[in-house]
Design a protein around this motif. Structure first.
Motif, PDB file in Angstrom:
ATOM      1  N   ALA A 105       0.314  -1.150  -0.284  1.00  9.43           N
ATOM      2  CA  ALA A 105      -0.102  -0.024   0.049  1.00  9.43           C
ATOM      3  C   ALA A 105       1.200   1.640   0.147  1.00  9.43           C
ATOM      4  N   GLU A 106       0.674   2.008  -0.779  1.00 13.89           N
ATOM      5  CA  GLU A 106       1.234   3.274  -0.582  1.00 13.89           C
ATOM      6  C   GLU A 106       0.772   4.508   1.066  1.00 13.89           C
ATOM      7  N   ASP A 107       2.258   4.304   1.363  1.00 12.67           N
ATOM      8  CA  ASP A 107       2.286   5.386   2.662  1.00 12.67           C
ATOM      9  C   ASP A 107       3.444   6.517   2.289  1.00 12.67           C
ATOM     10  N   ARG A 108       2.503   7.397   2.308  1.00 13.10           N
ATOM     11  CA  ARG A 108       2.993   8.996   1.858  1.00 13.10           C
ATOM     12  C   ARG A 108       4.352   9.409   3.016  1.00 13.10           C
ATOM     13  N   ARG A 109       4.469   8.727   3.694  1.00 11.95           N
ATOM     14  CA  ARG A 109       5.224   9.705   5.227  1.00 11.95           C
ATOM     15  C   ARG A 109       6.666   8.657   4.893  1.00 11.95           C
ATOM     16  N   TYR A 110       6.268   7.426   4.046  1.00 10.20           N
ATOM     17  CA  TYR A 110       7.826   6.585   3.680  1.00 10.20           C
ATOM     18  C   TYR A 110       8.290   7.674   2.617  1.00 10.20           C
ATOM     19  N   PRO A 111       9.525   7.948   2.443  1.00 12.22           N
ATOM     20  CA  PRO A 111      10.025   8.679   1.162  1.00 12.22           C
ATOM     21  C   PRO A 111      10.649   8.201   0.683  1.00 12.22           C
ATOM     22  N   MET A 112      10.570   6.404   0.448  1.00 12.63           N
ATOM     23  CA  MET A 112      11.329   5.742  -0.526  1.00 12.63           C
ATOM     24  C   MET A 112      10.646   6.193  -1.929  1.00 12.63           C
ATOM     25  N   GLN A 113      10.661   6.351  -2.673  1.00  7.15           N
ATOM     26  CA  GLN A 113      10.361   5.697  -4.235  1.00  7.15           C
ATOM     27  C   GLN A 113      10.037   4.139  -4.394  1.00  7.15           C
ATOM     28  N   MET A 114       9.185   4.217  -4.743  1.00 13.39           N
ATOM     29  CA  MET A 114       8.619   2.525  -4.985  1.00 13.39           C
ATOM     30  C   MET A 114       8.099   2.293  -6.151  1.00 13.39           C
ATOM     31  N   THR A 115       7.184   1.354  -6.442  1.00 11.15           N
ATOM     32  CA  THR A 115       6.781   1.118  -7.838  1.00 11.15           C
ATOM     33  C   THR A 115       5.313   1.445  -8.081  1.00 11.15           C
ATOM     34  N   LYS A 116       5.065   1.693  -9.234  1.00 11.69           N
ATOM     35  CA  LYS A 116       3.772   2.853  -9.219  1.00 11.69           C
ATOM     36  C   LYS A 116       2.792   1.754  -8.705  1.00 11.69           C
ATOM     37  N   TYR A 117       2.541   0.595  -8.822  1.00 11.48           N
ATOM     38  CA  TYR A 117       1.234   0.130  -8.593  1.00 11.48           C
ATOM     39  C   TYR A 117       1.510  -0.610  -7.388  1.00 11.48           C
ATOM     40  N   ASP A 118       0.603  -1.318  -6.524  1.00  8.20           N
ATOM     41  CA  ASP A 118       0.443  -1.952  -5.414  1.00  8.20           C
ATOM     42  C   ASP A 118       1.064  -3.833  -5.846  1.00  8.20           C
TER      43      ASP A 118
END
Length: 160
Positions: A105-118
């Protein structure tokens, strides 16, 4: 102002990941950390690659080289993104996977660049659905789960 939810990609290959104390499996193929990125590419297909995202931070390079016993001249950071699968592998030498990420799931507090989709596949922790484990730990929060040699940092907002 209108906000649009990302449309899920179509025709995504089914993926089952199982996490155990000292290894994990992806569609039945066993891996340990560190793993060879070439084996993940062979199994999951060609990823999107992002190189040297921490190149402006010399302390990051120093910390990684010290913690992983990597000579500074061999440091060549590369992240491999399987965006449509919600999977990411991080390397410090472009060959060896040091971290394998599953975006639940998206967590905007976690600054790491992640994948575009879950991640939309099946995730099991010690043979149990990850949701059951999350419900036991902290149903709506973030928790760290030590699995022997492996570690799972689960970010979950709301019930799935």
């Amino acid at each position: 102002m209108l906000f649009f939810k990302k449309k899920k990609p179509e025709n995504v290959m089914p993926v089952t990941i199982e996490l155990y104390d000292d290894h994990f499996t992806v569609n039945g193929k066993e891996f340990t950390i560190p793993a060879r990125v070439s084996e993940l590419i062979e199994l999951l297909g060609e990823p999107r690659c992002v190189a040297d995202k921490n190149k402006d931070d010399p302390s990051f390079k120093d910390m990684i080289c010290k913690n992983h016993g990597l000579p500074p001249e061999k440091f060549a950071e590369m992240d491999y993104y399987w965006d449509e699968l919600g999977l990411l592998a991080s390397t410090y030498d472009r060959k060896t996977v040091n971290c394998f990420w599953i975006k639940i799931a998206e967590d905007r507090r976690y600054p790491m660049q992640m994948t575009k989709y879950d991640f939309s596949g099946t995730l099991l922790i010690r043979g149990r659905p990850w949701q059951e484990v999350a419900d036991e730990r902290d149903g709506n929060g973030t928790f760290y789960l030590g699995l022997g040699k492996l570690h799972a940092y689960v970010v979950r907002r709301g019930r799935k």
